[in-house]
Design a protein around this motif. Structure first.
Motif, PDB file in Angstrom:
ATOM      1  N   LYS A  96      -1.521 -35.813  36.658  1.00 50.76           N
ATOM      2  CA  LYS A  96      -2.212 -35.640  35.387  1.00 50.76           C
ATOM      3  C   LYS A  96      -1.243 -35.244  34.275  1.00 50.76           C
ATOM      4  O   LYS A  96      -1.459 -35.556  33.104  1.00 50.76           O
ATOM      5  N   GLY A  97      -0.162 -34.592  34.629  1.00 53.67           N
ATOM      6  CA  GLY A  97       0.806 -34.154  33.629  1.00 53.67           C
ATOM      7  C   GLY A  97       2.014 -35.051  33.534  1.00 53.67           C
ATOM      8  O   GLY A  97       2.996 -34.689  32.900  1.00 53.67           O
ATOM      9  N   ALA A  98       1.993 -36.223  34.184  1.00 57.70           N
ATOM     10  CA  ALA A  98       3.152 -37.105  34.178  1.00 57.70           C
ATOM     11  C   ALA A  98       3.005 -38.161  33.084  1.00 57.70           C
ATOM     12  O   ALA A  98       1.977 -38.271  32.427  1.00 57.70           O
ATOM     13  N   GLY A  99       4.071 -38.947  32.921  1.00 61.41           N
ATOM     14  CA  GLY A  99       4.033 -40.019  31.939  1.00 61.41           C
ATOM     15  C   GLY A  99       4.628 -39.589  30.617  1.00 61.41           C
ATOM     16  O   GLY A  99       5.332 -38.591  30.511  1.00 61.41           O
ATOM     17  N   ASP A 100       4.358 -40.352  29.553  1.00 61.49           N
ATOM     18  CA  ASP A 100       4.930 -40.056  28.239  1.00 61.49           C
ATOM     19  C   ASP A 100       4.180 -38.913  27.560  1.00 61.49           C
ATOM     20  O   ASP A 100       2.954 -38.800  27.663  1.00 61.49           O
ATOM     21  N   PHE A 101       4.921 -38.101  26.885  1.00 57.99           N
ATOM     22  CA  PHE A 101       4.362 -36.941  26.188  1.00 57.99           C
ATOM     23  C   PHE A 101       4.992 -36.849  24.804  1.00 57.99           C
ATOM     24  O   PHE A 101       6.213 -36.923  24.663  1.00 57.99           O
ATOM     25  N   GLU A 102       4.163 -36.697  23.769  1.00 57.62           N
ATOM     26  CA  GLU A 102       4.673 -36.614  22.405  1.00 57.62           C
ATOM     27  C   GLU A 102       4.672 -35.163  21.922  1.00 57.62           C
ATOM     28  O   GLU A 102       3.629 -34.504  21.917  1.00 57.62           O
ATOM     29  N   ALA A 103       5.839 -34.700  21.541  1.00 58.50           N
ATOM     30  CA  ALA A 103       5.997 -33.354  20.991  1.00 58.50           C
ATOM     31  C   ALA A 103       6.141 -33.459  19.482  1.00 58.50           C
ATOM     32  O   ALA A 103       6.970 -34.223  18.985  1.00 58.50           O
ATOM     33  N   LYS A 104       5.338 -32.698  18.755  1.00 59.27           N
ATOM     34  CA  LYS A 104       5.362 -32.763  17.299  1.00 59.27           C
ATOM     35  C   LYS A 104       5.954 -31.482  16.712  1.00 59.27           C
ATOM     36  O   LYS A 104       5.631 -30.388  17.152  1.00 59.27           O
ATOM     37  N   CYS A 105       6.813 -31.666  15.710  1.00 52.96           N
ATOM     38  CA  CYS A 105       7.486 -30.546  15.063  1.00 52.96           C
ATOM     39  C   CYS A 105       7.687 -30.891  13.590  1.00 52.96           C
ATOM     40  O   CYS A 105       7.375 -31.991  13.141  1.00 52.96           O
ATOM     41  N   TYR A 106       8.244 -29.946  12.872  1.00 50.76           N
ATOM     42  CA  TYR A 106       8.713 -30.202  11.515  1.00 50.76           C
ATOM     43  C   TYR A 106      10.231 -30.305  11.511  1.00 50.76           C
ATOM     44  O   TYR A 106      10.922 -29.680  12.330  1.00 50.76           O
ATOM     45  N   GLY A 107      10.745 -31.097  10.594  1.00 48.73           N
ATOM     46  CA  GLY A 107      12.175 -31.147  10.327  1.00 48.73           C
ATOM     47  C   GLY A 107      12.396 -30.941   8.840  1.00 48.73           C
ATOM     48  O   GLY A 107      11.658 -31.490   8.021  1.00 48.73           O
ATOM     49  N   THR A 108      13.378 -30.143   8.472  1.00 47.84           N
ATOM     50  CA  THR A 108      13.647 -29.832   7.070  1.00 47.84           C
ATOM     51  C   THR A 108      15.017 -30.353   6.687  1.00 47.84           C
ATOM     52  O   THR A 108      16.014 -30.043   7.360  1.00 47.84           O
ATOM     53  N   LEU A 109      15.073 -31.145   5.642  1.00 53.92           N
ATOM     54  CA  LEU A 109      16.348 -31.693   5.195  1.00 53.92           C
ATOM     55  C   LEU A 109      17.150 -30.598   4.487  1.00 53.92           C
ATOM     56  O   LEU A 109      16.653 -29.942   3.574  1.00 53.92           O
ATOM     57  N   LEU A 110      18.402 -30.393   4.927  1.00 53.67           N
ATOM     58  CA  LEU A 110      19.259 -29.385   4.300  1.00 53.67           C
ATOM     59  C   LEU A 110      20.099 -29.995   3.189  1.00 53.67           C
ATOM     60  O   LEU A 110      20.336 -29.383   2.161  1.00 53.67           O
ATOM     61  N   ASN A 111      20.611 -31.168   3.431  1.00 54.55           N
ATOM     62  CA  ASN A 111      21.223 -32.014   2.402  1.00 54.55           C
ATOM     63  C   ASN A 111      21.046 -33.439   2.897  1.00 54.55           C
ATOM     64  O   ASN A 111      20.273 -33.667   3.830  1.00 54.55           O
ATOM     65  N   LYS A 112      21.725 -34.378   2.323  1.00 52.66           N
ATOM     66  CA  LYS A 112      21.458 -35.760   2.724  1.00 52.66           C
ATOM     67  C   LYS A 112      21.964 -36.101   4.122  1.00 52.66           C
ATOM     68  O   LYS A 112      21.599 -37.134   4.660  1.00 52.66           O
ATOM     69  N   ASP A 113      22.748 -35.197   4.738  1.00 51.67           N
ATOM     70  CA  ASP A 113      23.367 -35.509   6.026  1.00 51.67           C
ATOM     71  C   ASP A 113      22.816 -34.708   7.209  1.00 51.67           C
ATOM     72  O   ASP A 113      22.997 -35.114   8.352  1.00 51.67           O
ATOM     73  N   TYR A 114      22.162 -33.576   6.954  1.00 52.35           N
ATOM     74  CA  TYR A 114      21.768 -32.684   8.046  1.00 52.35           C
ATOM     75  C   TYR A 114      20.301 -32.288   7.947  1.00 52.35           C
ATOM     76  O   TYR A 114      19.764 -32.088   6.858  1.00 52.35           O
ATOM     77  N   MET A 115      19.685 -32.146   9.126  1.00 47.24           N
ATOM     78  CA  MET A 115      18.296 -31.738   9.230  1.00 47.24           C
ATOM     79  C   MET A 115      18.200 -30.507  10.121  1.00 47.24           C
ATOM     80  O   MET A 115      18.950 -30.355  11.091  1.00 47.24           O
ATOM     81  N   LEU A 116      17.260 -29.622   9.785  1.00 43.25           N
ATOM     82  CA  LEU A 116      17.011 -28.426  10.585  1.00 43.25           C
ATOM     83  C   LEU A 116      15.655 -28.546  11.258  1.00 43.25           C
ATOM     84  O   LEU A 116      14.665 -28.911  10.628  1.00 43.25           O
ATOM     85  N   THR A 117      15.606 -28.253  12.551  1.00 42.25           N
ATOM     86  CA  THR A 117      14.349 -28.244  13.282  1.00 42.25           C
ATOM     87  C   THR A 117      14.444 -27.166  14.352  1.00 42.25           C
ATOM     88  O   THR A 117      15.269 -26.256  14.250  1.00 42.25           O
ATOM     89  N   HIS A 118      13.610 -27.226  15.388  1.00 39.89           N
ATOM     90  CA  HIS A 118      13.639 -26.249  16.479  1.00 39.89           C
ATOM     91  C   HIS A 118      14.241 -26.901  17.711  1.00 39.89           C
ATOM     92  O   HIS A 118      14.110 -28.122  17.912  1.00 39.89           O
ATOM     93  N   LYS A 119      14.902 -26.108  18.538  1.00 42.90           N
ATOM     94  CA  LYS A 119      15.563 -26.674  19.723  1.00 42.90           C
ATOM     95  C   LYS A 119      14.579 -27.362  20.660  1.00 42.90           C
ATOM     96  O   LYS A 119      14.929 -28.332  21.339  1.00 42.90           O
ATOM     97  N   HIS A 120      13.317 -26.915  20.694  1.00 39.97           N
ATOM     98  CA  HIS A 120      12.328 -27.550  21.562  1.00 39.97           C
ATOM     99  C   HIS A 120      11.872 -28.899  21.034  1.00 39.97           C
ATOM    100  O   HIS A 120      11.164 -29.629  21.725  1.00 39.97           O
ATOM    101  N   CYS A 121      12.248 -29.233  19.812  1.00 39.26           N
ATOM    102  CA  CYS A 121      11.947 -30.562  19.293  1.00 39.26           C
ATOM    103  C   CYS A 121      12.934 -31.588  19.825  1.00 39.26           C
ATOM    104  O   CYS A 121      12.654 -32.791  19.811  1.00 39.26           O
ATOM    105  N   LEU A 122      14.087 -31.130  20.262  1.00 46.40           N
ATOM    106  CA  LEU A 122      15.119 -32.023  20.793  1.00 46.40           C
ATOM    107  C   LEU A 122      15.040 -32.146  22.310  1.00 46.40           C
ATOM    108  O   LEU A 122      15.393 -33.178  22.874  1.00 46.40           O
ATOM    109  N   GLY A 123      14.592 -31.117  22.973  1.00 44.24           N
ATOM    110  CA  GLY A 123      14.496 -31.146  24.426  1.00 44.24           C
ATOM    111  C   GLY A 123      13.709 -29.950  24.923  1.00 44.24           C
ATOM    112  O   GLY A 123      13.659 -28.911  24.269  1.00 44.24           O
TER     113      GLY A 123
END
Length: 338
Positions: A96-123
């Motif tokens: 029941k808990g297997a398969g694809d899972f979508e994790a939703k978070c926010y990302g904040t642009l710091l400048n045109k090259d870098y974004m800030l988010t939470h570590k659990h959004c990446l893995g």
């Protein structure tokens, strides 16, 4: 005060834009230089420093909704410690808990090259699997597959394996810094390697797009707030706002965590919180913390707690972002630089 000494002090002000205000006040008092004329000259010098910076900070906070698709596997350990996959997601019994899972978070642009988010959004870390149908002790394993940016109805995807080593984690706040300028981004979820879109091209496109990011975009970030710092008086009574523009008042600041007044509301993990330093500058103060079980918080999180950025985060930003566009400050009026 002699003319030579006045010139020397003014030269110091011009050549040292990052001297903190308290140090400068002390220096002036020791030298008896507290005249209105000298104060005006110092203010003009400070204004000149700001103008030569080249960035317009936080004229509008740019925040994305992020969706990370993970492949979720259920496993047990055999007698020799090897992982055994028990997902069986097609047999209708377990999984029941297997398969694809979508994790939703926010990302904040710091400048045109870098974004800030939470570590659990990446893995996500492995965690125990709670299901009454599984009699054995079992765990969940997560493999991040892709991430989607969403902003004003526009979407852009990239393969998570393309991040490589271009991300950095601040364990104290849970913040994750991601370099997005050289990612292979796509307007549709596809694995084709010959349809890459640069983030900057996509964000500034004029072909029916709904928003743009100016070349001189930069973010001011409050940092160096450590767990044992007594900063509550600086925060109490101040108003903060979220990406949706909702104003919230500080209730307390303890152990590096800002807690807002009012009932906790469901939002996405890594929701940024800002403070208006003045009419043209907003300061990124922190990001929303995890609450409860991890895989629930990446669907939403319900807490009034926001992690503030510590001196470890300051070191991280300074070691990674070396071309400007991000300004670190240690006060909510943006009067001091780090």
């Amino acid at each position: 005060m002699s003319i030579k000494k006045t010139v020397a002090i003014l030269s110091l002000a011009l050549l040292s834009p990052f001297v903190c205000a308290s140090e400068m006040d002390s220096f002036l008092e020791q030298n008896g230089a507290n005249s209105a004329a000298l104060g005006s000259a110092l203010a003009a010098a400070a204004s000149a420093v700001v103008k030569t910076d080249g960035y317009k900070y936080n004229y509008k906070p740019i925040v994305f909704e992020l969706t990370t698709t993970h492949h979720r596997t259920i496993y047990v350990l055999n007698g020799v410690g090897e992982r055994v996959n028990i997902s069986y997601k097609d047999d209708g019994l377990w999984g029941k808990g297997a398969g694809d899972f979508e994790a939703k978070c926010y990302g904040t642009l710091l400048n045109k090259d870098y974004m800030l988010t939470h570590k659990h959004c990446l893995g996500l870390p492995d965690m125990d699997y709670n299901d009454p149908d599984v009699l054995e002790e079992a765990w969940l394993e997560w493999e991040p597959i892709s991430m989607k940016f969403k902003k004003d109805g526009r979407e852009l995807y990239f393969n998570m394996k393309d991040i490589g080593s271009n991300y950095w984690i601040d364990e104290k706040s849970g913040a994750a810094l991601v370099k997005i300028s050289n990612l292979c981004l796509q307007k549709h979820a596809t694995s084709a390697s010959n349809v890459c879109v640069a983030f900057w091209e996509w964000a500034t496109s004029s072909e029916g797009e709904k928003f743009s990011i100016k070349n001189n975009y930069g973010t001011v970030i409050l940092s160096n707030i450590n767990a044992n710092d007594n900063v509550q008086d600086s925060f109490l009574g101040r108003v903060f706002f979220t990406p949706n523009g909702e104003d919230r008042t500080a209730a307390s600041v303890k152990k590096g965590v800002l807690t807002l007044k009012g009932s906790a509301k469901k939002t996405l993990l890594a929701e940024p919180i800002f403070h208006r330093a003045n009419g043209t500058t907003n300061i990124l103060v922190g990001i929303k913390k995890s609450s409860e079980r991890v895989e629930k918080t990446v669907e939403y999180t319900k807490t009034n707690d926001y992690a503030l950025f510590s001196s470890d985060f300051t070191k991280l930003i300074k070691s990674v972002i070396k071309k400007g566009g991000v300004k670190l400050t240690k006060d909510l009026k943006n009067q001091t630089s780090l």
